[in-house]
Design a protein around this motif. Structure first.
Motif, PDB file in Angstrom:
ATOM      1  N   VAL A   1       6.934 -10.882   3.674  1.00 48.25           N
ATOM      2  CA  VAL A   1       7.350 -10.982   2.276  1.00 48.25           C
ATOM      3  C   VAL A   1       7.414  -9.592   1.664  1.00 48.25           C
ATOM      4  N   CYS A   2       8.470  -9.313   0.892  1.00 54.31           N
ATOM      5  CA  CYS A   2       8.676  -7.973   0.328  1.00 54.31           C
ATOM      6  C   CYS A   2       7.482  -7.534  -0.529  1.00 54.31           C
ATOM      7  N   GLY A   3       7.213  -8.249  -1.632  1.00 53.92           N
ATOM      8  CA  GLY A   3       6.046  -7.954  -2.467  1.00 53.92           C
ATOM      9  C   GLY A   3       6.235  -6.860  -3.505  1.00 53.92           C
TER      10      GLY A   3
ATOM     11  N   THR B   1       6.226 -10.397  -8.329  1.00 54.58           N
ATOM     12  CA  THR B   1       6.537  -9.633  -7.124  1.00 54.58           C
ATOM     13  C   THR B   1       7.624 -10.343  -6.322  1.00 54.58           C
ATOM     14  N   CYS B   2       8.436  -9.570  -5.642  1.00 52.04           N
ATOM     15  CA  CYS B   2       9.552 -10.110  -4.867  1.00 52.04           C
ATOM     16  C   CYS B   2       9.024 -11.009  -3.749  1.00 52.04           C
ATOM     17  N   VAL B   3       9.632 -12.192  -3.652  1.00 52.84           N
ATOM     18  CA  VAL B   3       9.175 -13.165  -2.649  1.00 52.84           C
ATOM     19  C   VAL B   3      10.153 -13.287  -1.483  1.00 52.84           C
TER      20      VAL B   3
ATOM     21  N   GLN C   1       4.896 -17.059  -6.395  1.00 52.40           N
ATOM     22  CA  GLN C   1       4.052 -15.920  -6.752  1.00 52.40           C
ATOM     23  C   GLN C   1       2.659 -16.106  -6.150  1.00 52.40           C
ATOM     24  N   PRO C   2       2.052 -15.026  -5.669  1.00 53.39           N
ATOM     25  CA  PRO C   2       0.698 -15.153  -5.102  1.00 53.39           C
ATOM     26  C   PRO C   2      -0.305 -15.627  -6.149  1.00 53.39           C
TER      27      PRO C   2
END
Length: 207
Positions: free
Chosen positions: A166-168, A156-158, A202-203
């Motif tokens: 955060v975009c996500g 996912t976009c950070v 990344q989460p």
């Protein structure tokens, strides 16, 4: 005024192609020369044995050559199409220049790829170019039997927006693609620092 993508109708931020179809066109331009070379292998069917004999009486109505390959390769259809697109893009962008001399398929594809940002932003026939390139690629793939590369999910976009959030959005790329722009927030990943940041931020999956 916002322009929609000529291929899918999605918002394209004032360009003729959306980011997704721009990426697809770049990938197709990169793939065409290799497909063209591979097509030559399919020009004459492989023999069934090391010393197969063909008698005069055994000839049937079917040609021993793949006529689709003859058109694309020996008939120079693929090369002539791409050279004509290069010539037209140059005519529109630099009308004061003389047309470029024919330089072959690989050269035409490479030149168009280098001018791709200008093409999708300023060339009115960008949609037609993308459609015809896709048709050539599909025709070649239908003969060589190679599957289309599938996008790889990177995570996912950070990127952090101006609001601190955060975009996500999901970020993906085609194999070998070195520059990816998030379709949601517009952040571009291209440097080593960008890729490391994407990887390390990344989460974490919950246990």
């Amino acid at each position: 005024m916002t322009t929609t993508c000529e291929l899918c109708g999605a918002e394209a931020s004032g360009r003729y192609l959306c980011e997704r179809h721009t990426v697809k066109l770049a990938a197709s331009l990169d793939a065409l020369p290799a497909l063209h070379a591979e097509l030559a292998i399919h020009l004459v069917p492989r023999r069934t044995g090391p010393a197969e004999l063909v008698t005069a009486g055994a000839a049937g109505p079917r040609s021993p050559l793949n006529e689709d390959v003859l058109d694309l390769v020996h008939g120079r259809h693929m090369t002539e199409v791409m050279e004509s697109w290069r010539e037209d893009v140059q005519r529109v962008r630099w009308p004061q220049h003389t047309p470029p001399p024919p330089a072959g398929l690989a050269s035409a594809c490479r030149w168009l790829a280098m001018e791709l940002e200008w093409v999708v932003s300023h060339y009115p026939a960008a949609g037609d170019l993308a459609r015809e390139v896709r048709e050539l690629e599909d025709a070649a793939l239908s003969i060589v039997g190679a599957p289309r590369p599938r996008p790889q999910r990177l995570g996912t976009c950070v990127a952090v927006g101006t609001d601190g959030v955060v975009c996500g959005a999901v970020v993906s790329r085609l194999p070998g693609q070195c520059r990816v722009t998030c379709r949601w927030c517009g952040y571009t990943y291209e440097s080593e620092r960008d890729w490391l940041m994407l990887l390390h931020l990344q989460p974490k999956e919950s246990a």
